[in-house]
Design a protein around this motif. Structure first.
Motif, mmCIF file in Angstrom:
data_model
loop_
_atom_site.group_PDB
_atom_site.id
_atom_site.type_symbol
_atom_site.label_atom_id
_atom_site.label_comp_id
_atom_site.label_asym_id
_atom_site.label_seq_id
_atom_site.Cartn_x
_atom_site.Cartn_y
_atom_site.Cartn_z
ATOM 1 N N ARG A 1 14.390 -6.546 -0.064
ATOM 2 C CA ARG A 1 13.886 -7.856 0.359
ATOM 3 C C ARG A 1 14.101 -8.044 1.853
ATOM 4 O O ARG A 1 13.241 -8.545 2.562
ATOM 5 C CB ARG A 1 14.596 -8.958 -0.415
ATOM 6 C CG ARG A 1 14.060 -10.338 -0.105
ATOM 7 C CD ARG A 1 14.762 -11.374 -0.952
ATOM 8 N NE ARG A 1 16.169 -11.486 -0.595
ATOM 9 C CZ ARG A 1 16.642 -12.333 0.312
ATOM 10 N NH1 ARG A 1 15.828 -13.124 0.938
ATOM 11 N NH2 ARG A 1 17.925 -12.382 0.557
ATOM 12 N N LYS A 2 15.244 -7.625 2.362
ATOM 13 C CA LYS A 2 15.543 -7.791 3.779
ATOM 14 C C LYS A 2 14.774 -6.800 4.645
ATOM 15 O O LYS A 2 14.338 -7.138 5.728
ATOM 16 C CB LYS A 2 17.037 -7.635 4.018
ATOM 17 C CG LYS A 2 17.851 -8.769 3.437
ATOM 18 C CD LYS A 2 19.325 -8.550 3.639
ATOM 19 C CE LYS A 2 20.117 -9.658 2.969
ATOM 20 N NZ LYS A 2 21.544 -9.438 3.048
ATOM 21 N N GLY A 3 14.594 -5.579 4.173
ATOM 22 C CA GLY A 3 13.960 -4.553 4.988
ATOM 23 C C GLY A 3 12.450 -4.535 4.932
ATOM 24 O O GLY A 3 11.790 -4.310 5.929
ATOM 25 N N MET A 4 11.861 -4.800 3.776
ATOM 26 C CA MET A 4 10.424 -4.668 3.625
ATOM 27 C C MET A 4 9.737 -5.969 3.223
ATOM 28 O O MET A 4 8.544 -5.971 2.994
ATOM 29 C CB MET A 4 10.109 -3.617 2.549
ATOM 30 C CG MET A 4 10.389 -2.218 2.967
ATOM 31 S SD MET A 4 9.369 -1.704 4.327
ATOM 32 C CE MET A 4 7.752 -1.930 3.651
ATOM 33 N N ALA A 5 10.430 -7.040 3.110
ATOM 34 C CA ALA A 5 9.871 -8.328 2.686
ATOM 35 C C ALA A 5 9.189 -8.204 1.326
ATOM 36 O O ALA A 5 8.089 -8.677 1.122
ATOM 37 C CB ALA A 5 8.912 -8.873 3.734
ATOM 38 N N VAL A 6 9.854 -7.525 0.400
ATOM 39 C CA VAL A 6 9.365 -7.387 -0.968
ATOM 40 C C VAL A 6 10.237 -8.291 -1.849
ATOM 41 O O VAL A 6 11.460 -8.278 -1.737
ATOM 42 C CB VAL A 6 9.466 -5.924 -1.451
ATOM 43 C CG1 VAL A 6 9.029 -5.790 -2.883
ATOM 44 C CG2 VAL A 6 8.634 -5.015 -0.562
ATOM 45 N N LEU B 1 6.334 2.357 -0.108
ATOM 46 C CA LEU B 1 5.137 3.064 0.324
ATOM 47 C C LEU B 1 3.877 2.293 -0.050
ATOM 48 O O LEU B 1 2.962 2.137 0.764
ATOM 49 C CB LEU B 1 5.101 4.464 -0.299
ATOM 50 C CG LEU B 1 3.877 5.307 0.016
ATOM 51 C CD1 LEU B 1 3.865 5.686 1.478
ATOM 52 C CD2 LEU B 1 3.868 6.540 -0.857
ATOM 53 N N ILE B 2 3.830 1.775 -1.268
ATOM 54 C CA ILE B 2 2.677 0.988 -1.718
ATOM 55 C C ILE B 2 2.521 -0.254 -0.843
ATOM 56 O O ILE B 2 1.406 -0.613 -0.446
ATOM 57 C CB ILE B 2 2.822 0.621 -3.206
ATOM 58 C CG1 ILE B 2 2.681 1.870 -4.060
ATOM 59 C CG2 ILE B 2 1.808 -0.439 -3.611
ATOM 60 C CD1 ILE B 2 3.039 1.667 -5.511
ATOM 61 N N ARG B 3 3.614 -0.898 -0.517
ATOM 62 C CA ARG B 3 3.571 -2.104 0.318
ATOM 63 C C ARG B 3 3.029 -1.790 1.717
ATOM 64 O O ARG B 3 2.208 -2.527 2.260
ATOM 65 C CB ARG B 3 4.974 -2.700 0.400
ATOM 66 C CG ARG B 3 5.113 -3.870 1.302
ATOM 67 C CD ARG B 3 4.532 -5.098 0.691
ATOM 68 N NE ARG B 3 4.895 -6.226 1.536
ATOM 69 C CZ ARG B 3 4.470 -7.419 1.344
ATOM 70 N NH1 ARG B 3 3.699 -7.685 0.327
ATOM 71 N NH2 ARG B 3 4.803 -8.386 2.146
ATOM 72 N N ILE B 4 3.472 -0.680 2.304
ATOM 73 C CA ILE B 4 3.010 -0.295 3.639
ATOM 74 C C ILE B 4 1.519 0.026 3.617
ATOM 75 O O ILE B 4 0.767 -0.425 4.481
ATOM 76 C CB ILE B 4 3.829 0.895 4.172
ATOM 77 C CG1 ILE B 4 5.256 0.444 4.481
ATOM 78 C CG2 ILE B 4 3.176 1.493 5.410
ATOM 79 C CD1 ILE B 4 6.207 1.578 4.740
#
Length: 74
Positions: free
Chosen positions: A13-18, A48-51
């Motif tokens: 959550r902190k690193g990728m805003a997921v 990876l999917i989020r990026i």
């Protein structure tokens, strides 16, 4: 177990805003599909999917601006 259910969702959550629930769902789905290796690999796959999703979405918003407009006739 602590890593899978508490630590990984908070770090993601902190690193990728997921959203943490999305990470938990991914861990559960990865465990169902591929067992223990799937649970461990699910978080990087989600990242990876989020990026990829963000880059495709950004490319779709930029592409219309770069398109050549046809000349207007009177």
């Amino acid at each position: 177990m602590f890593q899978d259910y508490v630590l990984s969702p908070q770090l993601m959550r902190k690193g990728m805003a997921v959203h943490p629930l999305f990470v938990l769902f991914g861990v559960f789905a990865g465990a169902e599909l591929a067992g223990i290796p799937g649970a461990f690999l699910s978080v990087p796959v989600l990242a990876l999917i989020r990026i990829v999703y963000r880059r495709i979405r950004k490319a779709r918003t930029v592409t219309p601006l770069l398109a050549v407009q046809p000349a207007r006739t009177l």
